[in-house]
Design an enzyme around this catalytic site. Structure first.
Site, PDB file in Angstrom:
ATOM      1  CG  ASP A  38      -1.971  -1.007   1.248  1.00 27.39           C
ATOM      2  OD1 ASP A  38      -2.259  -1.548   0.170  1.00 27.39           O
ATOM      3  OD2 ASP A  38      -2.526  -1.282   2.327  1.00 27.39           O
ATOM      4  CE  LYS A  60      -7.345  -0.537   0.171  1.00 25.58           C
ATOM      5  NZ  LYS A  60      -8.034  -1.673   0.816  1.00 25.58           N
ATOM      6  CG  MET A 174      -8.436   5.352   7.138  1.00 24.25           C
ATOM      7  SD  MET A 174      -9.034   3.790   6.437  1.00 24.25           S
ATOM      8  CE  MET A 174     -10.048   3.187   7.776  1.00 24.25           C
TER       9      MET A 174
END
Length: 511
Positions: A38, A60, A174
């Site tokens: 990632d 990601k 996040m």
């Protein structure tokens, strides 16, 4: 496709600091044949990926997926069906909002063997690096980790009423893009607006930042600080301890990130010393050194030994690097020669500096001469002066790298000294393309502060990889004048260590 199935490891890379990668994670990564990683995997940890491994960047980040999750699942399956050792390298922990469970489903369906290697989650590590304990008996009895963004469709499943009643530490991952919504929802659910809150950016990295305010003011404070992703949100009175408990900022060289370009087998001592002072280190071995051991090389080495024993003069054997010493003794063994043969010819040994002296001593020999300034030219000049006063009519043999600098032989020739120049090892460029691209981005974005060079060949190898870069942006710390001269040719910003030692190079970071 092969009949033998491979195996997949879901490896948590931790939050970024290489010291937080688990021992098992490192072991598995270093033996991988395929690495699917990632964007949140730090440069420090990405540098551990074997150069021989196939690297697949699925990139990601929150709200930005280079490769859709379904395709990632299929990549893991396809590589495993091809019989490969596959590492799925994920930031943090694979099972803490890492979608690790989803990635296993297809593997289970096709009977692919797998292992889970847990990682240290950013939910705990990032606050710790900011001086925030997620639990404290005087403030809270529980901690809750919450995803900060909703699933597709934009519907939040967060039960803010329940969270507020818990009187717990709340960690939102996040969620920086939804910071205002999160804070407003907490206050609407009854949370005191004066409750402490923090936003922690790039936690555990060299450039980590923290903003501490209240639930009512954290959005404005975060905007004023221009906080960017990746960042986490912490809500709870434990945030008030940050100023008292912050420890990272107190390290001598906190906030500095460097690239070390030494050969892999030599980089650990420098890296360890740097990390002990708070420096974040990206190891990018730009070169590797290989002893020359073909039949032609062995014959050349044998002739050089015979020359020493046959010429009826005093002899000086000179080494300009530890690798030269190591290769000399490797070839001595390979050719069946006995070191005692040399002492029949009154042989003495000269070395360029402390590292070469230490390597020679490792083989049971004390150097007879070492210059005060550690470079080949000074070694030759000092030897000439010594020979003129003590050992007149001496013969010199150089054991060093193939295509080495001519500085030392120029001094010998100018002073009409007889010598033979014997190449005992070669230097090859070996930088990894993906890592080089990461480093170039880091230099251009000022997340990498310095590049440390221990030889001119390291510089040549480094710039050969960064062909389209403005070298003026590189802040180079050089071990000596010869290395600095090479850096200057490319227009780098230069600092030169006062002594040609690792410790002296580190001292440059304090200036």
């Amino acid at each position: 496709m092969t009949d033998k199935k491979g195996k997949v490891w879901l490896v948590g890379a931790g939050p970024g600091d290489i010291g937080l990668l688990t021992l098992k994670g490192k072991e598995v990564l270093e033996s991988a044949e395929v690495v699917v990683y990632d964007a949140l995997v730090s440069d420090e940890i990405a540098a551990l990926i074997p150069s021989s491994a196939k690297k697949i960047n699925v990139g990601k980040r929150a709200n930005h997926h280079l490769v859709p999750q379904e395709e990632i699942n299929q990549i893991l399956l396809d590589e495993a069906l091809a019989g490969k050792r596959v590492v799925r390298l994920k930031g943090g922990d694979p099972f803490v909002f890492g979608r690790g469970g989803e990635e296993l489903e297809l593997l289970v369906e096709h009977n692919i063997e797998y292992e889970i290697v847990p990682g240290i989650t950013s939910a705990v590590a990032v606050p710790a690096y900011a001086g925030i304990p997620v639990t404290h008996r005087d403030y809270t009895s529980s901690v809750h980790i919450i995803t900060g963004h909703a699933r597709k469709g934009g519907v939040s499943r967060i039960q803010y009423d329940a969270l507020v009643k818990m009187n717990a530490t709340l960690i939102f991952l996040m969620g920086i893009g939804a910071l205002e919504e999160i804070c407003n929802s907490l206050m609407e659910a009854g949370m005191n607006p004066d409750t402490k809150a923090a936003v922690l950016e790039r936690g555990t990295s060299a450039k980590q930042r923290r903003v501490v305010a209240t639930v009512a003011t954290i959005k404005e404070a975060s905007d004023q600080a221009a906080i960017q992703t990746p960042a986490i949100i912490v809500v709870g009175e434990v945030c008030s301890l940050s100023d008292s408990f912050a420890w990272v900022d107190k390290q001598p060289l906190a906030g500095i990130q460097v690239v070390v370009t030494r050969p892999k087998e030599k980089s650990s001592s420098l890296s360890e010393k740097l990390r002990s002072k708070g420096v974040h280190v990206i190891e990018m071995p730009a070169i590797k050194t290989l002893t020359l051991d073909t039949e032609k090389d062995l014959k050349r080495f044998t002739r050089s030994i015979e020359q020493i024993t046959e010429v009826r003069k005093k002899h000086w054997i000179l080494f300009t690097s530890p690798k030269g010493v190591e290769s000399f003794f490797t070839l001595l063994e390979a050719t069946g020669k006995d070191i005692r043969q040399l002492y029949k010819s009154d042989v003495r040994f000269g070395v360029v500096g402390n590292a070469s002296k230490k390597e020679l001593r490792h083989h049971g020999i004390e150097a007879d001469y070492m210059p005060e300034i550690y470079c080949g030219k000074e070694l030759a000049k000092g030897l000439v002066g010594l020979v003129d006063t003590v050992d007149k009519d001496s013969y010199v043999t150089l054991y060093r790298a193939n295509n080495a600098s001519e500085d030392i032989v120029e001094v010998l020739e100018e002073n009409q000294m007889e010598y033979q120049d014997v190449a005992v090892y070669d230097t090859e460029y070996c930088a990894d393309k993906e890592l080089v691209e990461r480093i170039q981005t880091g230099i251009e974005k000022d997340t990498i502060d310095y590049v440390m060079f221990t030889s001119a060949s390291c510089i040549r190898a480094f710039v050969s990889c960064l062909t389209d870069m403005d070298y003026n942006k590189i802040k180079a710390i050089c071990i000596g004048e010869q290395t600095a001269a090479m850096a200057e040719q490319y227009g780098m910003q230069i600092q030169i260590a006062k002594k040609a030692t690792i410790d002296s190079m580190i001292e440059c970071l304090f200036m």
